[in-house]
Write an enzyme that holds these catalytic residues in place. Structure first.
Site, short mmCIF file in Angstrom:
data_model
loop_
_atom_site.label_atom_id
_atom_site.label_comp_id
_atom_site.label_asym_id
_atom_site.label_seq_id
_atom_site.Cartn_x
_atom_site.Cartn_y
_atom_site.Cartn_z
N CYS A 112 52.14 96.32 -83.66
CA CYS A 112 51.15 95.29 -83.28
C CYS A 112 51.62 93.89 -83.62
CB CYS A 112 49.82 95.55 -83.96
SG CYS A 112 49.11 97.13 -83.51
N HIS A 157 44.66 89.38 -84.89
CA HIS A 157 45.00 90.59 -84.12
C HIS A 157 43.70 91.28 -83.72
CE1 HIS A 157 46.62 94.30 -82.82
NE2 HIS A 157 46.32 94.98 -83.91
N ASN A 213 42.37 97.59 -78.77
CA ASN A 213 43.57 97.11 -79.46
C ASN A 213 44.77 97.35 -78.54
OD1 ASN A 213 45.80 96.78 -81.09
ND2 ASN A 213 44.98 97.93 -82.81
O1 UT7 Z 1 46.52 97.56 -85.54
C1 UT7 Z 1 45.87 98.31 -86.53
C2 UT7 Z 1 45.38 99.56 -85.87
N1 UT7 Z 1 44.46 100.32 -86.63
C3 UT7 Z 1 43.14 100.03 -86.77
O2 UT7 Z 1 42.63 99.01 -86.37
C4 UT7 Z 1 42.29 101.08 -87.44
C5 UT7 Z 1 41.50 100.54 -88.59
N2 UT7 Z 1 40.44 101.50 -88.93
C6 UT7 Z 1 39.26 101.52 -88.25
O3 UT7 Z 1 39.05 100.77 -87.32
C7 UT7 Z 1 38.22 102.50 -88.73
O4 UT7 Z 1 38.64 103.14 -89.90
C8 UT7 Z 1 37.85 103.56 -87.64
C9 UT7 Z 1 37.12 102.91 -86.51
C10 UT7 Z 1 39.09 104.26 -87.14
C11 UT7 Z 1 36.92 104.61 -88.25
O5 UT7 Z 1 35.75 103.97 -88.75
P1 UT7 Z 1 35.19 104.36 -90.17
O6 UT7 Z 1 33.96 103.57 -90.39
O7 UT7 Z 1 36.31 104.19 -91.17
O8 UT7 Z 1 34.78 105.84 -89.97
P2 UT7 Z 1 35.28 107.15 -90.75
O9 UT7 Z 1 36.71 107.43 -90.45
O10 UT7 Z 1 34.86 107.02 -92.17
O11 UT7 Z 1 34.41 108.24 -90.08
C12 UT7 Z 1 32.99 108.30 -90.26
C13 UT7 Z 1 32.45 109.45 -89.46
C14 UT7 Z 1 33.22 110.74 -89.66
O12 UT7 Z 1 32.28 111.81 -89.61
P3 UT7 Z 1 31.78 112.50 -90.99
O13 UT7 Z 1 33.04 113.01 -91.65
O14 UT7 Z 1 31.13 111.39 -91.77
O15 UT7 Z 1 30.85 113.55 -90.51
C15 UT7 Z 1 34.10 110.83 -88.44
O16 UT7 Z 1 34.41 112.16 -88.08
O17 UT7 Z 1 32.55 109.14 -88.07
C16 UT7 Z 1 33.20 110.22 -87.40
N3 UT7 Z 1 33.94 109.68 -86.27
C17 UT7 Z 1 33.39 109.51 -85.06
N4 UT7 Z 1 32.16 109.76 -84.60
C18 UT7 Z 1 31.91 109.46 -83.31
C19 UT7 Z 1 35.24 109.26 -86.22
N5 UT7 Z 1 35.53 108.81 -84.99
C20 UT7 Z 1 34.40 108.96 -84.26
C21 UT7 Z 1 34.08 108.69 -82.92
N6 UT7 Z 1 32.83 108.95 -82.49
N7 UT7 Z 1 34.98 108.13 -82.06
#
Ligand code: UT7
Length: 331
Positions: A113, A258, A288
């Site tokens: 990125c 970004h 992204n």
């Molecule tokens: O250039 C850099 C590139 N990378 C990034 O920008 C990624 C940076 N990270 C993020 O943007 C966030 O960490 C995410 C958007 C990927 C995830 O958000 P989060 O608030 O950290 O969610 P989480 O991983 O803690 O997941 C919370 C819940 C989980 O369910 P449980 O375990 O609480 O039951 C996930 O399984 O949300 C669930 N989950 C989803 N639910 C619906 C994860 N992805 C999804 C989804 N739809 N797409």
């Protein structure tokens, strides 16, 4: 030493839109979750047969037109991509052929990125020293081909697109209205590479059916950790750029971070005490786009009239590696 100016910019987004609603038909996800956790509403996806160098070509043509230059004027082209068209040769070579940029030295850089800001910094050095005159820096990504469409925590985040900027020498002394690169700042920490990687596809892992079955050739990410690192790194890089120029956030007219996630952008803005009206955001429309994120945002910000003569522009970038950076530009 000479100063580097931005002579023109361009961007290209494939026409096919993939909404959160569309993804929710193939995966257990929904628009409400994606918007509230990421700010992303839709992203663009390449058409059948449309490639990384195709996107780069369209963005480059627009940047050349904006700069009123032709491919023959190019001394170098740097393509920032983590989704190269082929393993060999570089996407920059394929772009060189499409543009017929006969005099240009070309290469890809692999800084995910952050590739565009790294590329801009490299180009700035050649131009400042008087080695080269016209350098096209392009960020182009076909992220849709390297995503694991069974992994809802990553595939919802990314999109396809390309952006380009044509850099050249400013008049000495710089004329008012010339867009001068004041500084670029580059950083890395490879010890955290496992948090965001495509484990297979290089020479480290055998290309077995099992590798493909497990999706090791696709993007794998620890979202939570990446989230934290992205905020810390972009805040630090922004502060360093401002400190070195003896400026504060109050002097900045536009901040282009970004475009990964609005929660990351909001957290950075809060830490930098940057008011919302100074921040450029288009992640809602494109997701992204990795190495293309900054040049697409820059081109859109210009076309929307967000930058006026004399404005101070701060750019911050972050991506896999980890590699991150910042740039200060006087508009
Ligand atoms: O250039 C850099 C590139 N990378 C990034 O920008 C990624 C940076 N990270 C993020 O943007 C966030 O960490 C995410 C958007 C990927 C995830 O958000 P989060 O608030 O950290 O969610 P989480 O991983 O803690 O997941 C919370 C819940 C989980 O369910 P449980 O375990 O609480 O039951 C996930 O399984 O949300 C669930 N989950 C989803 N639910 C619906 C994860 N992805 C999804 C989804 N739809 N797409």
């Amino acid at each position: 030493m000479r100063k580097t100016t931005i002579l023109g910019t361009g961007s290209y987004l494939p026409s096919k839109v993939l909404t959160n609603q569309d993804i929710s038909k193939i995966l257990d996800t929904n628009d409400e979750w994606i918007v509230s956790r990421t700010g992303i509403r839709e992203r663009r996806i390449v058409a059948e047969g449309e490639t990384c160098s195709d996107l780069a070509y369209h963005a480059s043509l627009k940047a050349l037109e904006d700069a009123e230059l032709t491919p023959n004027d190019l001394d170098m082209m740097i393509v920032a991509t983590l989704t190269p068209e082929k393993r060999l040769p570089s996407t920059a070579c394929l772009l060189q052929d499409k543009l017929q940029a006969k005099k240009a030295a070309v290469y890809d850089i692999g800084v995910a990125c952050s590739g565009f800001v790294y590329g801009m910094s490299i180009a700035d050095q050649y131009i400042q020293t008087g080695t080269l005159n016209h350098i096209l820096v392009v960020g182009s990504e076909v992220m849709s081909k390297v995503l694991n469409w069974k992994d809802r925590s990553t595939c919802i985040l990314f999109g396809d697109g390309a952006g380009a900027a044509l850099l050249g020498p400013a008049k000495t002394p710089a004329k008012t209205g010339e867009k001068i690169i004041l500084s670029t700042h580059l950083f890395s920490n490879g010890s955290l590479y496992r948090l965001l990687e495509m484990p297979a596809g290089g020479t480290a892992m055998e290309w077995t059916p099992d590798v493909f079955e497990q999706g090791y050739h696709l993007v794998k990410m620890d979202g939570k950790q990446v989230f934290r690192e992205a905020i810390e790194s972009m805040v630090d890089a922004s502060k360093i750029a401002l400190q070195k120029a003896h400026k504060t956030m109050e002097d900045v007219n536009l901040f282009i971070p970004h475009q990964a996630n609005t929660r990351i952008i909001d957290a950075i803005a809060k830490r930098l005490k940057c008011p919302e009206e100074k921040i450029f955001v288009n992640v809602d429309k494109y997701g992204n786009t990795s190495g293309a994120s900054i040049p697409i945002a820059l081109d859109e910000a210009i076309k929307q009239g967000r930058l006026k003569k004399g404005d101070l522009l701060l750019i911050a970038t972050f991506g896999a590696g980890f590699a991150w950076g910042s740039a200060l530009i006087r508009w």
